[in-house]
Design a protein around this motif. Structure first.
Motif, short mmCIF file in Angstrom:
data_model
loop_
_atom_site.label_atom_id
_atom_site.label_comp_id
_atom_site.label_asym_id
_atom_site.label_seq_id
_atom_site.Cartn_x
_atom_site.Cartn_y
_atom_site.Cartn_z
N LEU A 255 0.84 -1.21 0.00
CA LEU A 255 0.00 0.00 0.00
C LEU A 255 0.87 1.26 0.00
O LEU A 255 0.58 2.23 -0.70
CB LEU A 255 -0.94 0.00 1.21
CG LEU A 255 -2.08 -1.03 1.15
CD1 LEU A 255 -2.86 -1.06 2.44
CD2 LEU A 255 -3.02 -0.72 -0.02
N ASN A 256 1.97 1.23 0.77
CA ASN A 256 2.87 2.39 0.78
C ASN A 256 3.45 2.62 -0.60
O ASN A 256 3.66 3.75 -1.03
CB ASN A 256 4.00 2.18 1.79
CG ASN A 256 3.49 2.31 3.21
OD1 ASN A 256 2.41 2.86 3.44
ND2 ASN A 256 4.25 1.80 4.16
N TRP A 257 3.72 1.50 -1.29
CA TRP A 257 4.27 1.60 -2.64
C TRP A 257 3.28 2.30 -3.58
O TRP A 257 3.66 3.08 -4.44
CB TRP A 257 4.63 0.19 -3.14
CG TRP A 257 5.06 0.16 -4.57
CD1 TRP A 257 6.31 0.45 -5.06
CD2 TRP A 257 4.25 -0.19 -5.70
NE1 TRP A 257 6.32 0.32 -6.42
CE2 TRP A 257 5.07 -0.08 -6.84
CE3 TRP A 257 2.92 -0.59 -5.86
CZ2 TRP A 257 4.60 -0.35 -8.12
CZ3 TRP A 257 2.45 -0.86 -7.13
CH2 TRP A 257 3.30 -0.73 -8.24
N THR A 258 1.97 2.04 -3.37
CA THR A 258 0.97 2.71 -4.21
C THR A 258 0.84 4.20 -3.83
O THR A 258 0.18 4.96 -4.54
CB THR A 258 -0.44 2.08 -4.04
OG1 THR A 258 -0.86 2.30 -2.69
CG2 THR A 258 -0.47 0.60 -4.34
N ARG A 259 1.38 4.57 -2.70
CA ARG A 259 1.37 5.94 -2.15
C ARG A 259 -0.03 6.39 -1.71
O ARG A 259 -0.25 7.56 -1.42
CB ARG A 259 1.98 6.95 -3.14
CG ARG A 259 3.39 6.58 -3.56
CD ARG A 259 4.25 7.75 -3.95
NE ARG A 259 4.49 8.75 -2.93
CZ ARG A 259 5.37 8.64 -1.94
NH1 ARG A 259 6.08 7.54 -1.80
NH2 ARG A 259 5.53 9.62 -1.10
N LEU A 260 -0.98 5.47 -1.63
CA LEU A 260 -2.33 5.85 -1.18
C LEU A 260 -2.35 6.28 0.29
O LEU A 260 -2.97 7.29 0.61
CB LEU A 260 -3.31 4.69 -1.41
CG LEU A 260 -3.67 4.43 -2.87
CD1 LEU A 260 -4.52 3.17 -3.02
CD2 LEU A 260 -4.44 5.63 -3.44
N PRO A 261 -1.66 5.54 1.20
CA PRO A 261 -1.68 6.00 2.60
C PRO A 261 -1.08 7.40 2.74
O PRO A 261 -1.60 8.23 3.48
CB PRO A 261 -0.81 4.97 3.34
CG PRO A 261 -0.79 3.78 2.47
CD PRO A 261 -0.93 4.27 1.07
N GLY A 266 -1.48 11.10 5.06
CA GLY A 266 -0.37 12.04 5.24
C GLY A 266 0.93 11.37 5.64
O GLY A 266 1.97 12.02 5.76
N GLU A 267 0.91 10.05 5.87
CA GLU A 267 2.14 9.34 6.22
C GLU A 267 2.02 7.87 5.80
O GLU A 267 0.91 7.35 5.67
CB GLU A 267 2.42 9.43 7.73
CG GLU A 267 1.27 8.94 8.56
CD GLU A 267 1.54 9.05 10.06
OE1 GLU A 267 2.71 8.95 10.46
OE2 GLU A 267 0.57 9.20 10.81
#
Ligand code: HEM
Length: 356
Positions: A255-261, A266-267
């Motif tokens: 999910l972090n890789w998709t940059r959605l979080p 915001g982090e």
């Protein structure tokens, strides 16, 4: 033995006694750095107990998880199920049973073959057992122990856990069977849009909407069953084989890789988590999905039994009244029989004889 608070500011397990770089014991001093390291899981810990996560001595998240499990999870989950039952009762009282409107023809048509019904009832039977035993375990401490006492609850908890763990395999097999058998007929199509726009004809007495083997509502049920089924199975396996999987850290990494979080929260999500944290997330997720899943299935059971005349036969005997098929799944009926769904069907000879 544990060392922490920086590369070499080592400390022993005995409170207040520190171990120097060459192993010498020194007088007690402020252990802040050591305990911080223990708490943050950056201390080098060596214990005699072997196994995953035995080197985690303090895990902050435990209390957060416990209060969530005993509080909002039970409250919101309980209300969701109760609210669903109340909504179904209200729908039944307002709308009544969806009846076959035209004259019954006296003929039936096969809707589900034996293997399809086997796959359905394997999934349904195991789901019901899993749901009941899961709720018995989840609500045990808060509701059942105060009601029946520890002595009486203990065998219930032991039996529930045994049934839950073992029946889960049947459920997973059922999900695979259902997917393989019905995926092709559950792909979205243009007729679904019209079905959704008319609310499936469920809110007015005489509006029938075109549908093939499965209408849009059933496709939603199908995909919920499959996707929630996969998710609940994975989190369940992670609970059944504790500390073996890193389901959430891998999911969060993705999910972090998709940059959605980063975009919405915001982090990035935490990925460096202790095995206990993994387990807490697995338990919370498993239960949240279960509540949602049960609510959807309650709606499904309603429509398959009291909600719609003639529906249960499809999964009971496998054969449905032709008029039911023509009213609810006209396109499927036409494809399966090669006949027009609106043509007049004369009554079968014995009915005709009885009438005259
Ligand atoms: C007492 C419990 C249940 C009853 C009475 C029931 C009844 C039915 C009936 C009558 C159908 C056929 C509908 C048609 O011909 O169009 C059906 C289909 C289906 N059932 Fe169930 N069912 C039950 C539980 C479950 C459970 C627990 C699951 C999954 C966890 C499930 C999954 C499905 C799916 C995916 C379909 C095909 C899509 C649909 O018709 O919505 N059912 N069920």
């Amino acid at each position: 033995m544990m060392t922490g608070g920086g590369p070499r500011s080592a400390a022993s397990a005995e409170l207040g006694t520190t171990v120097g770089p060459s192993g010498e014991l020194s007088a007690p001093h402020n252990d802040q750095a050591m305990w911080n390291a223990v708490r943050e899981n950056t201390a080098l810990i060596d214990t005699q107990v072997r196994g995953p996560a035995t080197d985690v001595l303090i895990q902050d998240g435990g209390m957060t998880w416990l209060t969530f499990r005993q509080g909002p999870l039970l409250t919101w989950g309980g209300w969701l199920l109760l609210g669903t039952l109340i909504a179904l009762l209200a729908f039944f009282l307002i709308r009544g049973r969806i009846r076959i409107q035209g004259h019954k023809t006296g003929f039936t048509i096969e809707r589900f073959a034996f293997v399809e019904r086997f796959g359905h009832w394997l999934t349904a039977g195991s789901f019901i057992l899993l749901g009941i035993t899961g709720l018995l375990v989840l609500f045990g401490r808060t509701f059942l122990i105060p009601l029946f006492g520890h002595q009486a609850y203990s065998p219930i908890a032991i039996a529930s856990k045994w049934v839950h763990n073992n029946v889960s395999w049947a459920f997973m097999l059922g999900i695979v069977l259902i997917f393989v058998m019905w995926v092709a007929q559950n792909l979205p199509s243009r007729t679904d849009l019209a079905w959704i726009a008319k609310g499936g004809g469920m809110f007015s007495k005489d509006s029938h909407v075109h549908a093939r083997k499965f209408n849009a509502g059933q496709k939603i049920v199908f995909w919920s069953v499959i996707l929630l089924g996969i998710s609940i199975s994975l989190s369940g396996l992670s609970l059944m084989f504790p500390m073996q999987f890193q389901l959430f850290s891998h999911t969060f990494e993705f999910l972090n890789w998709t940059r959605l979080p980063q975009l919405f929260l915001g982090e990035p999500l935490i990925v460096n988590m202790s095995p206990q944290h993994e387990m807490q997330l697995a338990q919370a997720w498993h239960a949240i999905v279960a509540f949602l899943y049960i609510a959807i299935i309650l709606g499904h059971i309603y429509i398959g039994t009291v909600g719609m005349e003639g529906a249960f036969d499809a999964m009971g005997s496998g054969d449905v009244e032709v008029q039911w098929a023509r009213e609810h799944h006209d396109l499927w009926y036409e494809e399966a029989t090669g006949r027009d769904a609106h043509e007049y069907i004369p009554p079968p000879p014995e009915t005709a004889a009885r009438r005259s």
